[in-house]
Scaffold this motif. Structure first.
Motif, mmCIF file in Angstrom:
data_model
loop_
_atom_site.group_PDB
_atom_site.id
_atom_site.type_symbol
_atom_site.label_atom_id
_atom_site.label_comp_id
_atom_site.label_asym_id
_atom_site.label_seq_id
_atom_site.Cartn_x
_atom_site.Cartn_y
_atom_site.Cartn_z
ATOM 1 N N LEU A 1 0.827 -1.200 0.000
ATOM 2 C CA LEU A 1 0.000 0.000 0.000
ATOM 3 C C LEU A 1 0.857 1.243 0.000
ATOM 4 C CD1 LEU A 1 -2.800 1.242 0.124
ATOM 5 C CD2 LEU A 1 -2.704 1.046 2.640
ATOM 6 N N GLN A 2 1.912 1.238 0.787
ATOM 7 C CA GLN A 2 2.813 2.394 0.824
ATOM 8 C C GLN A 2 3.459 2.616 -0.545
ATOM 9 O OE1 GLN A 2 5.556 1.647 4.009
ATOM 10 N NE2 GLN A 2 4.024 2.040 5.651
ATOM 11 N N GLU B 1 0.925 4.090 -2.909
ATOM 12 C CA GLU B 1 0.642 5.493 -2.582
ATOM 13 C C GLU B 1 1.744 6.413 -3.052
ATOM 14 O OE1 GLU B 1 0.042 5.411 1.613
ATOM 15 O OE2 GLU B 1 -2.052 4.748 1.479
ATOM 16 N N GLN B 2 2.957 5.892 -3.138
ATOM 17 C CA GLN B 2 4.086 6.703 -3.587
ATOM 18 C C GLN B 2 4.134 6.875 -5.111
ATOM 19 O OE1 GLN B 2 7.510 4.858 -1.904
ATOM 20 N NE2 GLN B 2 7.039 5.482 0.230
ATOM 21 N N SER C 1 2.888 7.801 -8.985
ATOM 22 C CA SER C 1 2.040 8.870 -9.520
ATOM 23 C C SER C 1 1.305 8.339 -10.730
ATOM 24 C CB SER C 1 2.885 10.091 -9.894
ATOM 25 O OG SER C 1 3.842 9.768 -10.890
#
Length: 277
Positions: A19-20, A23-24, A26
């Motif tokens: 998930l991290q 999220e990083q 684009s």
């Protein structure tokens, strides 16, 4: 339970890490216009791919049809080749048979030619008057002409031999081409017979000279005849030894045989001669 809790805790940690990371990252979110353009582009590419696929399928069908035609031609070619080899083998067999038949005919012709040449060289006089010798005594048709101290010959046989010799000379004189030789009246005298033989030989040699026969082919007696003598030995019985008399007769028969060979090679005489008494 502790083990299950531990496993669930590990899964949670992995999900958090994913998930991290997500999220990083684009994202470029397309607008409605760009989306439509991209969609149209993809649709055009899809149409081009469909057209290419259709073209490829069309070419594949053509190639498949051509392959089928080639397969048919190949089958026909194999059948034609099979017929060709069958016809070739049949023709080869016929050719071999004809060659063997031709060789057989040629062999028969060759044998026939040999027989023909032999017949051409055969003359009735050669067969009718066989001149040879038995040791020191000359023979004509197996009749001894002469005798020796250690070889006695009956006078009937000697007379018969003289008769054969006279008949041969008379036959050659009577049945030549035209008037080859003047017709001498023969008697039982040996001197007269020797004279007739010499005259016949001289006449034959004169014909060879007139006809320009080469010297090596012209008649030439092996033993000279001089009066009543042949090679210096007289044919006269009276006052003569049996050895010399028999030797003279043998030489005389040899001369007669040479005249016979000349006559056979120089005339067309080949018929059976009928001599009347």
């Amino acid at each position: 339970m502790d083990k299950e809790i531990e496993d669930v805790t590990a899964d949670i940690s992995v999900y958090k890490a994913c998930l991290q990371r997500l999220e990083q990252e684009s994202y470029n979110i397309l607008g409605e216009i760009d989306f439509q353009k991209e969609k149209q582009k993809i649709e055009e590419e899809e149409e081009e791919l469909k057209a290419a696929i259709e073209e490829a399928e069309k070419k594949y069908a053509e190639v498949a049809s051509e392959m089928k035609g080639l397969e048919t031609e190949y089958i026909e070619f194999e059948q034609s080749k099979e017929r060709y080899w069958q016809e070739f083998n049949s023709s080869q067999f016929q050719l071999t048979s004809q060659q063997e038949e031709r060789d057989a005919v040629s062999a028969k012709i060759e044998v026939s030619q040999v027989h023909l040449d032999l017949l051409k060289r055969t003359n009735v006089l050669n067969d009718a008057f066989h001149i040879s010798h038995d040791g020191e005594i000359g023979t004509i048709n197996n009749f001894h002409l002469g005798c020796l101290p250690d070889v006695k010959v009956e006078w009937d046989e000697i007379n018969a031999a003289w008769g054969q010799a006279a008949l041969l000379l008379h036959t050659m004189a009577q049945f030549g081409r035209g008037q080859w030789f003047w017709r001498t009246q023969f008697d039982d005298a040996m001197k007269t017979f020797l004279t007739c033989l010499r005259e016949f030989a001289e006449f034959a040699m004169s014909l060879d000279k007139e006809n320009n026969v080469p010297p090596h082919k012209s008649l030439k007696l092996p033993y000279k005849i001089d009066g009543d003598k042949v090679r210096g030995h007289t044919v006269v019985r009276c006052g003569n030894t049996e050895e010399n008399w028999t030797r003279a007769l043998k030489y005389m028969l040899c001369d007669l045989k040479w005249v016979l060979h000349w006559f056979v090679n120089s005339t067309s005489f080949c018929a059976v001669v009928d001599i009347k008494e």
